[in-house]
Design an enzyme around this catalytic site. Structure first.
Site, PDB file in Angstrom:
ATOM      1  N   ASP A  74       0.829  -1.209   0.000  1.00 12.35           N
ATOM      2  CA  ASP A  74       0.000   0.000   0.000  1.00 12.35           C
ATOM      3  C   ASP A  74       0.864   1.261   0.000  1.00 12.35           C
ATOM      4  O   ASP A  74       1.963   1.258   0.551  1.00 12.35           O
ATOM      5  CB  ASP A  74      -0.920  -0.019   1.236  1.00 12.35           C
ATOM      6  CG  ASP A  74      -2.108   0.911   1.057  1.00 12.35           C
ATOM      7  OD1 ASP A  74      -2.352   1.368  -0.080  1.00 12.35           O
ATOM      8  OD2 ASP A  74      -2.786   1.194   2.055  1.00 12.35           O
ATOM      9  N   HIS A  83       2.251   3.448  -9.126  1.00 14.92           N
ATOM     10  CA  HIS A  83       2.146   1.998  -9.345  1.00 14.92           C
ATOM     11  C   HIS A  83       3.377   1.481 -10.093  1.00 14.92           C
ATOM     12  O   HIS A  83       3.862   0.385  -9.810  1.00 14.92           O
ATOM     13  CB  HIS A  83       0.869   1.661 -10.113  1.00 14.92           C
ATOM     14  CG  HIS A  83      -0.383   1.969  -9.337  1.00 14.92           C
ATOM     15  ND1 HIS A  83      -0.550   1.586  -8.020  1.00 14.92           N
ATOM     16  CD2 HIS A  83      -1.510   2.634  -9.677  1.00 14.92           C
ATOM     17  CE1 HIS A  83      -1.736   1.993  -7.598  1.00 14.92           C
ATOM     18  NE2 HIS A  83      -2.335   2.638  -8.572  1.00 14.92           N
ATOM     19  N   LEU A 140      11.144 -20.590  -4.942  1.00 12.40           N
ATOM     20  CA  LEU A 140      10.237 -19.642  -4.288  1.00 12.40           C
ATOM     21  C   LEU A 140       8.882 -19.753  -4.962  1.00 12.40           C
ATOM     22  O   LEU A 140       8.792 -19.739  -6.186  1.00 12.40           O
ATOM     23  CB  LEU A 140      10.768 -18.203  -4.434  1.00 12.40           C
ATOM     24  CG  LEU A 140       9.811 -17.080  -4.003  1.00 12.40           C
ATOM     25  CD1 LEU A 140       9.630 -17.071  -2.477  1.00 12.40           C
ATOM     26  CD2 LEU A 140      10.317 -15.713  -4.462  1.00 12.40           C
TER      27      LEU A 140
HETATM   28  C1  FPP Z   1      -2.040   0.077  -3.319  1.00  7.90           C
HETATM   29  O1  FPP Z   1      -1.592   1.411  -3.304  1.00  7.90           O
HETATM   30  C2  FPP Z   1      -1.519  -0.615  -4.487  1.00  7.90           C
HETATM   31  C3  FPP Z   1      -2.272  -1.176  -5.485  1.00  7.90           C
HETATM   32  C4  FPP Z   1      -3.751  -1.161  -5.517  1.00  7.90           C
HETATM   33  C5  FPP Z   1      -1.634  -1.814  -6.641  1.00  7.90           C
HETATM   34  C6  FPP Z   1      -0.447  -2.680  -6.352  1.00  7.90           C
HETATM   35  C7  FPP Z   1       0.326  -2.804  -7.589  1.00  7.90           C
HETATM   36  C8  FPP Z   1       1.678  -2.765  -7.676  1.00  7.90           C
HETATM   37  C9  FPP Z   1       2.578  -2.698  -6.513  1.00  7.90           C
HETATM   38  C10 FPP Z   1       2.325  -2.733  -9.003  1.00  7.90           C
HETATM   39  C11 FPP Z   1       2.532  -3.924  -9.802  1.00  7.90           C
HETATM   40  C12 FPP Z   1       2.381  -5.256  -9.181  1.00  7.90           C
HETATM   41  C13 FPP Z   1       2.811  -6.381  -9.778  1.00  7.90           C
HETATM   42  C14 FPP Z   1       2.602  -7.691  -9.099  1.00  7.90           C
HETATM   43  C15 FPP Z   1       3.533  -6.352 -11.056  1.00  7.90           C
HETATM   44  P1  FPP Z   1      -2.684   2.570  -3.359  1.00  7.90           P
HETATM   45  O2  FPP Z   1      -2.888   2.950  -4.784  1.00  7.90           O
HETATM   46  O3  FPP Z   1      -3.928   2.151  -2.643  1.00  7.90           O
HETATM   47  O4  FPP Z   1      -1.941   3.713  -2.587  1.00  7.90           O
HETATM   48  P2  FPP Z   1      -2.605   4.856  -1.690  1.00  7.90           P
HETATM   49  O5  FPP Z   1      -3.221   4.169  -0.494  1.00  7.90           O
HETATM   50  O6  FPP Z   1      -1.418   5.703  -1.313  1.00  7.90           O
HETATM   51  O7  FPP Z   1      -3.597   5.584  -2.556  1.00  7.90           O
END
Ligand code: FPP
Length: 248
Positions: free
Chosen positions: A10, A27, A121
């Protein structure tokens, strides 16, 4: 050392907002942190890593952000899978795959097929995943067996249900990590996290580095896992934490 680590990644959006950049840039930076995390698990000999990449609820985000995430998933699959395979990583996806486009589903399947024989893994990507949906699907599959006469309702217990949820073939997560400063499970692996040690950090996911991961491992090493027993009892026996059969 944990055998299985589960992570809610997050803070990508806030990381981008602090830099006055679009959320999609956060992201993309988050995808780089995924590599840091995989490298760390390989170095440490951790057997399984489960990452929450996209929740069932994330479909409700603005269309532009969902689209950017889908493009990122495709790019990451195209870029990383061969290398993961070379390094002995088995890649699997959990969640409602049918909600993804055909090209993403095909890439998921190809990645799973290519890496199915790897054992260094186990990397599990939770995509369109929800913990309640996972338990509901397990209940539905048991109900189908009962309706078909293959199973008696009285045979259904924690151990039986535990074989139908996602990741049933892996040990339950030992350590759960959430970055980004919120203290929630957010419908991640609800069944599987029953006895998992929880660790939270303010660090935003794109800022993840090995120092943070070492800090999580140190915290884990300092925990006493009792699985509902007394401290004296657990001191004298092996881990009673087989998935689906832990003492309540
Ligand atoms: C949460 O941060 C993150 C996500 C909803 C997306 C997770 C995706 C990645 C880490 C990128 C790619 C992943 C792979 C497996 C290739 P948020 O957007 O909710 O952040 P915020 O709480 O600060 O708004």
């Amino acid at each position: 050392m944990p055998r299985h680590v589960a992570i809610i990644m997050d803070g990508n959006g806030r990381w981008a907002a602090r830099r006055r950049r679009p959320r999609a840039i956060g992201h993309r930076a988050g995808a780089r942190a995924v590599n840091t995390c995989i490298d760390f698990c390989l170095d440490q000999g951790i057997e399984a890593l489960t990452l929450f990449a996209f929740s069932s609820e994330n479909w409700g985000r603005p269309e532009e952000e969902v689209g950017a995430l889908m493009k990122l998933f495709i790019a990451a699959l195209d870029r990383e899978v061969e290398e993961l395979h070379r390094r002995g990583v088995r890649v699997r996806f959990i969640g409602e795959r049918s909600r993804f486009s055909a090209d993403i589903r095909a890439r998921m399947q190809a990645a799973e097929a290519l890496t199915a024989g790897n054992g260094r893994l186990s990397l599990n990507i939770a995509a369109s995943y929800g913990g309640r949906q996972d338990i509901a699907a397990a209940a539905r599959s048991l109900a189908e067996d009962v309706a078909a006469g293959r199973l008696q309702p009285a045979q259904i217990d924690e151990a039986v249900l535990g074989t139908r949820v996602a990741l049933a073939d892996l040990p339950a997560p030992d350590l759960f990590i959430r970055t980004g400063g919120d203290y929630r499970i957010s419908n991640f692996l609800l069944w599987q996290l029953a006895y998992t040690e929880l660790w939270f950090t303010e660090t935003l996911w794109p800022e993840l580095d090995t120092a943070v991961l070492h800090e999580a491992l140190r915290a884990y090493a300092g925990r006493e896992r009792r699985f509902g027993l007394t401290g004296e009892q657990v001191a004298g026996r092996a881990r009673p934490d087989l998935q689906g059969s832990a003492t309540p």
